[in-house]
Motif scaffolding. Structure first.
Motif, PDB file in Angstrom:
ATOM      1  N   PHE A 231      -2.533  17.290   9.411  1.00 28.91           N
ATOM      2  CA  PHE A 231      -1.261  16.578   9.216  1.00 28.91           C
ATOM      3  C   PHE A 231      -0.928  15.736  10.439  1.00 28.91           C
ATOM      4  CE2 PHE A 231       1.200  19.186   5.819  1.00 28.91           C
ATOM      5  CZ  PHE A 231       0.154  18.991   4.941  1.00 28.91           C
ATOM      6  N   LYS A 232      -1.174  16.310  11.608  1.00 24.52           N
ATOM      7  CA  LYS A 232      -0.867  15.583  12.832  1.00 24.52           C
ATOM      8  C   LYS A 232      -1.739  14.330  12.937  1.00 24.52           C
ATOM      9  CE  LYS A 232       0.564  14.357  16.830  1.00 24.52           C
ATOM     10  NZ  LYS A 232       1.743  13.474  16.840  1.00 24.52           N
ATOM     11  N   LEU A 233      -3.021  14.455  12.618  1.00 24.99           N
ATOM     12  CA  LEU A 233      -3.901  13.279  12.637  1.00 24.99           C
ATOM     13  C   LEU A 233      -3.436  12.235  11.626  1.00 24.99           C
ATOM     14  CD1 LEU A 233      -7.426  14.964  12.893  1.00 24.99           C
ATOM     15  CD2 LEU A 233      -6.217  13.705  14.686  1.00 24.99           C
ATOM     16  N   ALA A 234      -2.838  12.702  10.519  1.00 25.45           N
ATOM     17  CA  ALA A 234      -2.378  11.783   9.474  1.00 25.45           C
ATOM     18  C   ALA A 234      -1.195  10.937   9.925  1.00 25.45           C
ATOM     19  CB  ALA A 234      -1.998  12.555   8.212  1.00 25.45           C
ATOM     20  N   THR A 235      -0.507  11.331  11.001  1.00 22.49           N
ATOM     21  CA  THR A 235       0.601  10.511  11.503  1.00 22.49           C
ATOM     22  C   THR A 235       0.100   9.310  12.305  1.00 22.49           C
ATOM     23  OG1 THR A 235       0.877  11.784  13.559  1.00 22.49           O
ATOM     24  CG2 THR A 235       2.102  12.539  11.621  1.00 22.49           C
ATOM     25  N   ASN A 236      -1.209   9.260  12.540  1.00 22.14           N
ATOM     26  CA  ASN A 236      -1.807   8.119  13.227  1.00 22.14           C
ATOM     27  C   ASN A 236      -2.339   7.152  12.165  1.00 22.14           C
ATOM     28  OD1 ASN A 236      -3.506   6.330  14.661  1.00 22.14           O
ATOM     29  ND2 ASN A 236      -3.883   7.879  16.233  1.00 22.14           N
ATOM     30  N   ARG A 237      -1.897   5.925  12.215  1.00 21.71           N
ATOM     31  CA  ARG A 237      -2.192   4.955  11.157  1.00 21.71           C
ATOM     32  C   ARG A 237      -3.687   4.775  10.912  1.00 21.71           C
ATOM     33  NH1 ARG A 237       0.913   1.471   8.622  1.00 21.71           N
ATOM     34  NH2 ARG A 237       2.642   1.941  10.006  1.00 21.71           N
ATOM     35  N   LYS A 238      -4.513   4.876  11.936  1.00 24.00           N
ATOM     36  CA  LYS A 238      -5.943   4.642  11.745  1.00 24.00           C
ATOM     37  C   LYS A 238      -6.626   5.796  11.016  1.00 24.00           C
ATOM     38  CE  LYS A 238      -7.560   6.466  16.221  1.00 24.00           C
ATOM     39  NZ  LYS A 238      -8.526   7.444  15.680  1.00 24.00           N
ATOM     40  N   ASN A 239      -5.926   6.934  10.860  1.00 25.47           N
ATOM     41  CA  ASN A 239      -6.529   8.091  10.210  1.00 25.47           C
ATOM     42  C   ASN A 239      -6.154   8.233   8.741  1.00 25.47           C
ATOM     43  OD1 ASN A 239      -6.108   9.448  13.322  1.00 25.47           O
ATOM     44  ND2 ASN A 239      -8.091   9.617  12.329  1.00 25.47           N
ATOM     45  N   ILE A 240      -5.399   7.284   8.208  1.00 26.44           N
ATOM     46  CA  ILE A 240      -4.971   7.408   6.819  1.00 26.44           C
ATOM     47  C   ILE A 240      -5.117   6.055   6.135  1.00 26.44           C
ATOM     48  CG2 ILE A 240      -2.512   6.887   7.194  1.00 26.44           C
ATOM     49  CD1 ILE A 240      -1.906   9.300   5.314  1.00 26.44           C
TER      50      ILE A 240
ATOM     51  N   ASN B  53       0.832  -1.207   0.000  1.00 26.91           N
ATOM     52  CA  ASN B  53       0.000   0.000   0.000  1.00 26.91           C
ATOM     53  C   ASN B  53       0.863   1.252   0.000  1.00 26.91           C
ATOM     54  OD1 ASN B  53      -2.506  -1.201  -0.042  1.00 26.91           O
ATOM     55  ND2 ASN B  53      -2.569  -1.480   2.162  1.00 26.91           N
ATOM     56  N   ASN B  54       1.663   1.420  -1.035  1.00 30.11           N
ATOM     57  CA  ASN B  54       2.474   2.621  -1.197  1.00 30.11           C
ATOM     58  C   ASN B  54       3.359   2.852   0.024  1.00 30.11           C
ATOM     59  OD1 ASN B  54       3.574   5.031  -1.942  1.00 30.11           O
ATOM     60  ND2 ASN B  54       1.654   5.902  -2.672  1.00 30.11           N
ATOM     61  N   SER B  55       4.319   1.969   0.219  1.00 27.26           N
ATOM     62  CA  SER B  55       5.134   1.961   1.429  1.00 27.26           C
ATOM     63  C   SER B  55       5.925   3.246   1.636  1.00 27.26           C
ATOM     64  CB  SER B  55       6.086   0.768   1.402  1.00 27.26           C
ATOM     65  OG  SER B  55       6.878   0.813   0.233  1.00 27.26           O
ATOM     66  N   LEU B  56       6.252   3.958   0.541  1.00 29.02           N
ATOM     67  CA  LEU B  56       6.981   5.207   0.718  1.00 29.02           C
ATOM     68  C   LEU B  56       6.167   6.193   1.544  1.00 29.02           C
ATOM     69  CD1 LEU B  56       8.595   5.738  -2.798  1.00 29.02           C
ATOM     70  CD2 LEU B  56       9.727   5.096  -0.673  1.00 29.02           C
ATOM     71  N   VAL B  57       4.869   6.268   1.301  1.00 30.13           N
ATOM     72  CA  VAL B  57       4.009   7.161   2.070  1.00 30.13           C
ATOM     73  C   VAL B  57       3.862   6.673   3.504  1.00 30.13           C
ATOM     74  CG1 VAL B  57       1.728   8.251   2.144  1.00 30.13           C
ATOM     75  CG2 VAL B  57       2.805   7.781  -0.041  1.00 30.13           C
ATOM     76  N   GLU B  58       4.043   5.346   3.713  1.00 28.63           N
ATOM     77  CA  GLU B  58       3.967   4.794   5.060  1.00 28.63           C
ATOM     78  C   GLU B  58       4.967   5.467   6.005  1.00 28.63           C
ATOM     79  OE1 GLU B  58       2.303   1.866   6.660  1.00 28.63           O
ATOM     80  OE2 GLU B  58       0.876   2.719   5.274  1.00 28.63           O
ATOM     81  N   LYS B  59       6.026   5.998   5.453  1.00 27.57           N
ATOM     82  CA  LYS B  59       7.052   6.609   6.308  1.00 27.57           C
ATOM     83  C   LYS B  59       6.536   7.839   7.034  1.00 27.57           C
ATOM     84  CE  LYS B  59      10.430   4.906   3.080  1.00 27.57           C
ATOM     85  NZ  LYS B  59      11.340   5.232   1.995  1.00 27.57           N
ATOM     86  N   PHE B  60       5.425   8.371   6.556  1.00 26.30           N
ATOM     87  CA  PHE B  60       4.847   9.540   7.225  1.00 26.30           C
ATOM     88  C   PHE B  60       4.383   9.176   8.631  1.00 26.30           C
ATOM     89  CE2 PHE B  60       1.596  13.027   7.507  1.00 26.30           C
ATOM     90  CZ  PHE B  60       2.495  14.067   7.346  1.00 26.30           C
TER      91      PHE B  60
ATOM     92  N   LEU C  17      -4.362   8.222  -1.726  1.00 24.71           N
ATOM     93  CA  LEU C  17      -4.183   8.493  -0.293  1.00 24.71           C
ATOM     94  C   LEU C  17      -5.316   9.359   0.237  1.00 24.71           C
ATOM     95  CD1 LEU C  17      -2.328   8.443   2.249  1.00 24.71           C
ATOM     96  CD2 LEU C  17      -1.351  10.572   1.404  1.00 24.71           C
ATOM     97  N   LEU C  18      -5.947   8.920   1.320  1.00 25.21           N
ATOM     98  CA  LEU C  18      -7.029   9.668   1.950  1.00 25.21           C
ATOM     99  C   LEU C  18      -6.762   9.789   3.445  1.00 25.21           C
ATOM    100  CD1 LEU C  18     -10.117   7.982   0.219  1.00 25.21           C
ATOM    101  CD2 LEU C  18      -9.083  10.189  -0.371  1.00 25.21           C
ATOM    102  N   ILE C  19      -7.142  10.918   4.012  1.00 30.12           N
ATOM    103  CA  ILE C  19      -7.045  11.141   5.462  1.00 30.12           C
ATOM    104  C   ILE C  19      -8.469  11.166   6.005  1.00 30.12           C
ATOM    105  CG2 ILE C  19      -6.240  12.675   7.301  1.00 30.12           C
ATOM    106  CD1 ILE C  19      -4.206  13.810   5.293  1.00 30.12           C
ATOM    107  N   LYS C  20      -8.735  10.320   7.003  1.00 33.32           N
ATOM    108  CA  LYS C  20     -10.085  10.198   7.555  1.00 33.32           C
ATOM    109  C   LYS C  20     -10.055  10.456   9.054  1.00 33.32           C
ATOM    110  CE  LYS C  20     -11.965   6.115   8.185  1.00 33.32           C
ATOM    111  NZ  LYS C  20     -12.618   4.808   7.953  1.00 33.32           N
TER     112      LYS C  20
END
Length: 389
Positions: free
Chosen positions: A120-129, A26-33, A137-140
């Motif tokens: 952005f801060k919420l996006a660092t939590n795995r359940k929010n992206i 699932n786009n592992s490069l973005v996972e680094k966020f 890529l979606l932020i929820k």
């Protein structure tokens, strides 16, 4: 460095690498966020990510005026704000196009800036992206989650204000002309703050918000053009200028010394103001609007009208005052080791600019060391063949 810290680093690195590999399809490069200190290092302090010069561009309106009613102003060219900068020795123009809602131009301002930072801060939590096959890529997050995050930095909003700010982000855009190294695309492109917005049914606090981030953000994450910074320190700063200066120093001085205080090269106030988004220039429609409003008030009070030169000088003095206040906040929080004195540069009797240097503290250098450590892990993981897109 103690052995205990070295042992913790080894465990962290293994954990980081495992987390990235687990989602490589699932786009592992973005996972680094997701790799932020508060998620993995058992620290009470919260960290988040800042995205290269993406976070330092003048994408936000810093004027006290954040909207212009088209029923009052008939100037059709008033919609755009242009800022001419030198980025990495390349002349660059940033153009901001505001949202037009009910015949009113709304320029993305500090309200939207704070909102984006907390998203952005919420996006660092795995359940929010998450990743959608069609939308990418979606932020929820729920409205309550965002309200709780805003409350952490003492920023209160109601649902109407939140919905308005989200609409401003959705309908506004900005363009970058010439070269821009952090986003390796064409020389002139237009970017959305957010590409799409969905708000699912429910009562105001339980509503679920789904956002598709703008393309510039995605590119910056994929190229790992981001740095960790202390979200706790960021939220404790009171003014938008202080928060921006903090992020600017995080990027400008990644190798600040953690063992002793260190001095920066001299800064010119006007250059920083332009990058921050304060353009005291009559090419800026909001500056023209403010000049007219000021003289209209002076005329109504029977006061002498200000010339353009006088108005520019007055605004520069106000900006110098705001910068002193911002730097004092950085000093009081321990990021600077000395109080800062702004030295005026004059042309005859007229002040044309201010210059100043900063003394970065050991505490600031230590935070940069933590950020560099995470970036080192990210770079190391980027070399793993299993993590290519």
């Amino acid at each position: 460095m103690s052995n205990g810290l070295q042992e913790n680093k080894t465990i962290d690195e293994k954990k980081f690498s495992t987390e990235i590999r687990s989602d490589k399809k699932n786009n592992s490069l973005v996972e680094k966020f997701f790799l932020v200190h508060d998620n993995h290092c058992n620290q009470e302090e919260k960290f988040s990510n800042a995205l290269g010069y993406f976070d330092l561009l003048p994408r936000w309106n810093r004027s006290q005026i954040s909207s212009i009613d088209l029923s009052i102003e008939s100037n059709e060219k008033i919609s755009e704000i242009e800022s001419n900068l030198i980025i990495d020795n390349v002349p660059t123009m940033i153009t901001v196009k505001p949202a037009c809602i009910n015949k009113v131009f709304y320029y993305p301002s500090k309200s939207e800036e704070i909102l984006e930072r907390h998203i952005f801060k919420l996006a660092t939590n795995r359940k929010n992206i998450f990743f959608d096959e069609f939308d990418g890529l979606l932020i929820k997050f729920t409205v309550k989650e965002l309200f709780d995050s805003l409350k952490y930095s003492k920023q209160s909003r109601n649902y109407t204000q939140l919905r308005h700010s989200l609409n401003v982000l959705l309908l506004s855009s900005y363009s970058i002309r010439k070269n821009f190294q952090d986003v390796n695309l064409e020389s002139e492109l237009e970017f959305k703050y957010i590409k799409s917005l969905k708000i699912l049914p429910g009562d105001n606090r339980s509503k679920t918000v789904i956002i598709e981030p703008g393309h510039a953000m995605i590119e910056a994450i994929k190229k790992t053009n981001f740095r960790q910074f202390s979200f706790s320190d960021f939220c404790r700063l009171k003014s938008e200028l202080a928060r921006w200066m903090y992020l600017y120093l995080v990027f400008k001085y990644p190798n600040a010394d953690k063992n002793k205080s260190s001095y920066t090269k001299p800064f010119k106030l006007n250059e920083l103001l332009k990058m921050h988004g304060i353009n005291n220039d009559f090419s800026n429609p909001l500056f023209v609007h403010k000049y007219k409003s000021t003289n209209n008030k002076r005329k109504a009070l029977g006061q002498e009208l200000l010339s353009k030169e006088q108005f520019i000088a007055d605004q520069l003095r106000c900006s110098a005052r705001d910068m002193r206040s911002a730097l004092n906040q950085l000093y009081e929080q321990g990021h600077l080791n000395e109080k800062v004195k702004l030295i005026s540069i004059k042309d005859g009797k007229d002040i044309r600019d201010y210059v100043f240097s900063l003394c970065l503290s050991k505490e600031f250098g230590n935070k940069q060391m933590l950020s560099n450590y995470t970036n080192k892990i990210i770079s190391k993981c980027s070399l793993d063949p299993a993590l290519t897109d």
